[in-house]
Motif scaffolding. Structure first.
Motif, PDB file in Angstrom:
ATOM      1  N   CYS A 194       9.478   0.445 -16.648  1.00 14.06           N
ATOM      2  CA  CYS A 194       9.161   0.640 -15.228  1.00 14.06           C
ATOM      3  C   CYS A 194      10.353   0.238 -14.363  1.00 14.06           C
ATOM      4  CB  CYS A 194       7.937  -0.183 -14.844  1.00 14.06           C
ATOM      5  SG  CYS A 194       6.401   0.317 -15.645  1.00 14.06           S
ATOM      6  N   ASN A 195      10.983  -0.875 -14.716  1.00 16.74           N
ATOM      7  CA  ASN A 195      12.161  -1.353 -13.989  1.00 16.74           C
ATOM      8  C   ASN A 195      13.281  -0.315 -14.007  1.00 16.74           C
ATOM      9  OD1 ASN A 195      13.664  -4.009 -12.943  1.00 16.74           O
ATOM     10  ND2 ASN A 195      15.035  -2.991 -14.378  1.00 16.74           N
ATOM     11  N   GLN A 196      13.480   0.317 -15.165  1.00 12.90           N
ATOM     12  CA  GLN A 196      14.569   1.285 -15.285  1.00 12.90           C
ATOM     13  C   GLN A 196      14.278   2.567 -14.513  1.00 12.90           C
ATOM     14  OE1 GLN A 196      16.311  -1.151 -16.010  1.00 12.90           O
ATOM     15  NE2 GLN A 196      17.682  -0.034 -17.391  1.00 12.90           N
ATOM     16  N   VAL A 197      13.013   2.937 -14.417  1.00 11.69           N
ATOM     17  CA  VAL A 197      12.651   4.063 -13.550  1.00 11.69           C
ATOM     18  C   VAL A 197      13.048   3.754 -12.112  1.00 11.69           C
ATOM     19  CG1 VAL A 197      10.721   5.350 -12.560  1.00 11.69           C
ATOM     20  CG2 VAL A 197      10.795   4.907 -15.024  1.00 11.69           C
ATOM     21  N   LEU A 198      12.719   2.549 -11.652  1.00 10.91           N
ATOM     22  CA  LEU A 198      13.074   2.151 -10.290  1.00 10.91           C
ATOM     23  C   LEU A 198      14.584   2.146 -10.089  1.00 10.91           C
ATOM     24  CD1 LEU A 198      10.486  -0.730  -9.899  1.00 10.91           C
ATOM     25  CD2 LEU A 198      10.561   1.332  -8.488  1.00 10.91           C
ATOM     26  N   LEU A 209      16.167   5.977 -19.965  1.00  3.37           N
ATOM     27  CA  LEU A 209      15.365   7.090 -19.452  1.00  3.37           C
ATOM     28  C   LEU A 209      14.821   7.939 -20.600  1.00  3.37           C
ATOM     29  CD1 LEU A 209      17.498   8.129 -16.354  1.00  3.37           C
ATOM     30  CD2 LEU A 209      15.351   6.839 -16.380  1.00  3.37           C
ATOM     31  N   ARG A 210      15.572   8.043 -21.679  1.00  9.42           N
ATOM     32  CA  ARG A 210      15.068   8.718 -22.867  1.00  9.42           C
ATOM     33  C   ARG A 210      13.844   7.995 -23.419  1.00  9.42           C
ATOM     34  NH1 ARG A 210      18.266   7.023 -27.317  1.00  9.42           N
ATOM     35  NH2 ARG A 210      16.407   5.934 -28.064  1.00  9.42           N
ATOM     36  N   LEU A 211      13.921   6.654 -23.461  1.00  6.31           N
ATOM     37  CA  LEU A 211      12.787   5.878 -23.962  1.00  6.31           C
ATOM     38  C   LEU A 211      11.574   6.029 -23.062  1.00  6.31           C
ATOM     39  CD1 LEU A 211      14.642   2.592 -24.991  1.00  6.31           C
ATOM     40  CD2 LEU A 211      13.580   4.239 -26.543  1.00  6.31           C
ATOM     41  N   VAL A 212      11.787   6.082 -21.747  1.00  6.32           N
ATOM     42  CA  VAL A 212      10.676   6.307 -20.817  1.00  6.32           C
ATOM     43  C   VAL A 212       9.983   7.617 -21.144  1.00  6.32           C
ATOM     44  CG1 VAL A 212      10.076   6.812 -18.422  1.00  6.32           C
ATOM     45  CG2 VAL A 212      11.659   4.949 -18.919  1.00  6.32           C
ATOM     46  N   GLN A 213      10.780   8.671 -21.295  1.00  2.00           N
ATOM     47  CA  GLN A 213      10.201   9.994 -21.521  1.00  2.00           C
ATOM     48  C   GLN A 213       9.558  10.098 -22.909  1.00  2.00           C
ATOM     49  OE1 GLN A 213      12.655  13.221 -19.299  1.00  2.00           O
ATOM     50  NE2 GLN A 213      14.086  11.514 -19.606  1.00  2.00           N
ATOM     51  N   GLU A 214      10.168   9.458 -23.903  1.00  2.00           N
ATOM     52  CA  GLU A 214       9.569   9.459 -25.238  1.00  2.00           C
ATOM     53  C   GLU A 214       8.234   8.722 -25.251  1.00  2.00           C
ATOM     54  OE1 GLU A 214      13.672   9.635 -27.962  1.00  2.00           O
ATOM     55  OE2 GLU A 214      12.499   7.779 -27.841  1.00  2.00           O
ATOM     56  N   SER A 215       8.167   7.614 -24.504  1.00  2.00           N
ATOM     57  CA  SER A 215       6.947   6.812 -24.498  1.00  2.00           C
ATOM     58  C   SER A 215       5.787   7.542 -23.830  1.00  2.00           C
ATOM     59  CB  SER A 215       7.194   5.475 -23.794  1.00  2.00           C
ATOM     60  OG  SER A 215       7.384   5.666 -22.400  1.00  2.00           O
ATOM     61  N   LEU A 216       6.098   8.545 -23.011  1.00  2.00           N
ATOM     62  CA  LEU A 216       5.067   9.282 -22.285  1.00  2.00           C
ATOM     63  C   LEU A 216       4.893  10.702 -22.798  1.00  2.00           C
ATOM     64  CD1 LEU A 216       6.111   8.089 -18.715  1.00  2.00           C
ATOM     65  CD2 LEU A 216       4.198   7.233 -20.072  1.00  2.00           C
ATOM     66  N   ASN A 220       3.815  13.478 -14.779  1.00  2.00           N
ATOM     67  CA  ASN A 220       4.995  14.199 -14.314  1.00  2.00           C
ATOM     68  C   ASN A 220       5.861  13.253 -13.498  1.00  2.00           C
ATOM     69  OD1 ASN A 220       6.801  16.296 -13.724  1.00  2.00           O
ATOM     70  ND2 ASN A 220       5.680  16.859 -11.875  1.00  2.00           N
ATOM     71  N   LEU A 221       7.124  13.105 -13.876  1.00  2.00           N
ATOM     72  CA  LEU A 221       8.032  12.175 -13.201  1.00  2.00           C
ATOM     73  C   LEU A 221       9.278  12.934 -12.735  1.00  2.00           C
ATOM     74  CD1 LEU A 221       7.809   9.186 -15.722  1.00  2.00           C
ATOM     75  CD2 LEU A 221       6.593   9.415 -13.558  1.00  2.00           C
ATOM     76  N   PRO A 222       9.176  13.663 -11.623  1.00  2.00           N
ATOM     77  CA  PRO A 222      10.328  14.447 -11.163  1.00  2.00           C
ATOM     78  C   PRO A 222      11.532  13.585 -10.800  1.00  2.00           C
ATOM     79  CG  PRO A 222       8.565  14.454  -9.516  1.00  2.00           C
ATOM     80  CD  PRO A 222       7.995  13.871 -10.767  1.00  2.00           C
ATOM     81  N   GLY A 223      11.300  12.367 -10.292  1.00  2.00           N
ATOM     82  CA  GLY A 223      12.415  11.487  -9.969  1.00  2.00           C
ATOM     83  C   GLY A 223      13.193  11.072 -11.199  1.00  2.00           C
ATOM     84  N   VAL A 224      12.481  10.791 -12.284  1.00  2.00           N
ATOM     85  CA  VAL A 224      13.132  10.449 -13.550  1.00  2.00           C
ATOM     86  C   VAL A 224      13.954  11.628 -14.047  1.00  2.00           C
ATOM     87  CG1 VAL A 224      12.700   9.975 -15.999  1.00  2.00           C
ATOM     88  CG2 VAL A 224      11.493   8.674 -14.245  1.00  2.00           C
TER      89      VAL A 224
END
Length: 293
Positions: A176-180, A244-251, A257-261
């Motif tokens: 979550c921190n890295q998304v921010l 960001l790869r880990l964020v997307q893999e985890s979801l 949908n995370l357009p900002g990411v």
């Protein structure tokens, strides 16, 4: 008796973190995959005893700290030949500061339990400046008793230490921190572009906006670097792309949908393709200035 500490991975973050432990009167030994790096030398000059193998570094350690790059790097230093799992003493506590995602953290913990080795995931935020000053935010997942035992050590390296619950929860908060962080960088770069186009001194914009509702760590700490085209890494683009790869893999199995990411990922990749993989995340501005987007 003072605990014996081993630090595996003495790079941009690990070296100053190990030095902070040392300066708090702990005995620290270390290992780094590439032993002749300047930051390894700096740790050695401060008093960290550098060992040639992981086995030598961890064999007597009560606490083993890891700070490396990615999932496979963490698994290699733990489970690879001559690694931590085969050489740490029984009941040692392994604390991983790397960002590897929730699934990997929980898998590693499960594999270590039959070996009577404890594990906590403890990803950090605050960049190289926070590592140097001992002001990191550390997000910890693991057994509460292990957290309480390790807390005095963590407090030498961080200012805000948060127990997040079971193993993997520290990683969840870090993602979550890295998304921010990633999306904040988009906002910062675009504000810098607007200031430039309106003939406004970017440092004035940074000074004023940092004190209001638009203030952020990125604006206060990285805005001036963008203004000066200083892209020296505090946190490298290749590392935020990994996160960001880990964020997307985890979801991957969800409909979120995370357009900002996706946008920040695309902009960082533009800079990576320009040869900026090891520049700081503030180098995202190059995507706005040097490419057709």
């Amino acid at each position: 008796m003072r605990s014996k500490l081993a630090f595996i991975g003495l790079g941009v973050m690990g070296s100053p973190m190990a030095i902070n432990l040392l300066q708090s009167s702990y005995t620290v030994v270390g290992w780094n995959r590439t032993p002749n790096r300047p930051l390894v030398e700096k740790a050695a000059q401060a008093g960290v005893q550098i060992f040639p193998t992981i086995a030598d570094a961890v064999k007597d350690a009560d606490f083993i700290f890891i700070c490396v790059s990615d999932v496979e790097d963490v698994k290699a230093v733990i489970f690879g030949e001559g690694g931590i799992a085969d050489n740490a003493k029984s009941n040692a506590l392994i604390v991983d500061f790397s960002t590897i995602g929730t699934t990997a953290a929980r898998d590693i913990s499960a594999q270590l339990q039959p070996r009577n080795l404890r594990f906590m995931d403890a990803p950090v935020s605050g960049g190289d400046i926070g590592a140097q000053k001992g002001t990191l935010t550390i997000m910890v997942g693991g057994d509460k008793a292990d957290f309480d035992q390790c807390l005095p050590l963590l407090q030498t390296m961080g200012k805000k230490i948060v127990y997040c619950g079971t193993v993997g929860n520290g990683q969840a908060v870090k993602l979550c921190n890295q998304v921010l962080c990633a999306v904040h960088m988009v906002a910062l770069c675009e504000a810098m572009q607007v200031a430039e186009q309106l003939d406004l001194d970017p440092n004035l914009m940074i000074e004023v906006c940092s004190s209001g509702a638009a203030g952020s760590w990125a604006l206060s700490n990285l805005g001036a670097k963008i203004a000066e085209s200083d892209f020296a890494p505090g946190f490298m683009i290749k590392h935020i792309l990994k996160d960001l790869r880990l964020v997307q893999e985890s979801l991957a199995d969800t409909d979120i949908n995370l357009p900002g990411v996706k946008l920040s990922d695309r902009l960082f990749k533009i800079v990576q393709d320009m040869g900026g993989s090891e520049q700081g995340t503030q180098a995202m501005i190059r995507a706005y200035k040097e490419s057709s987007m």
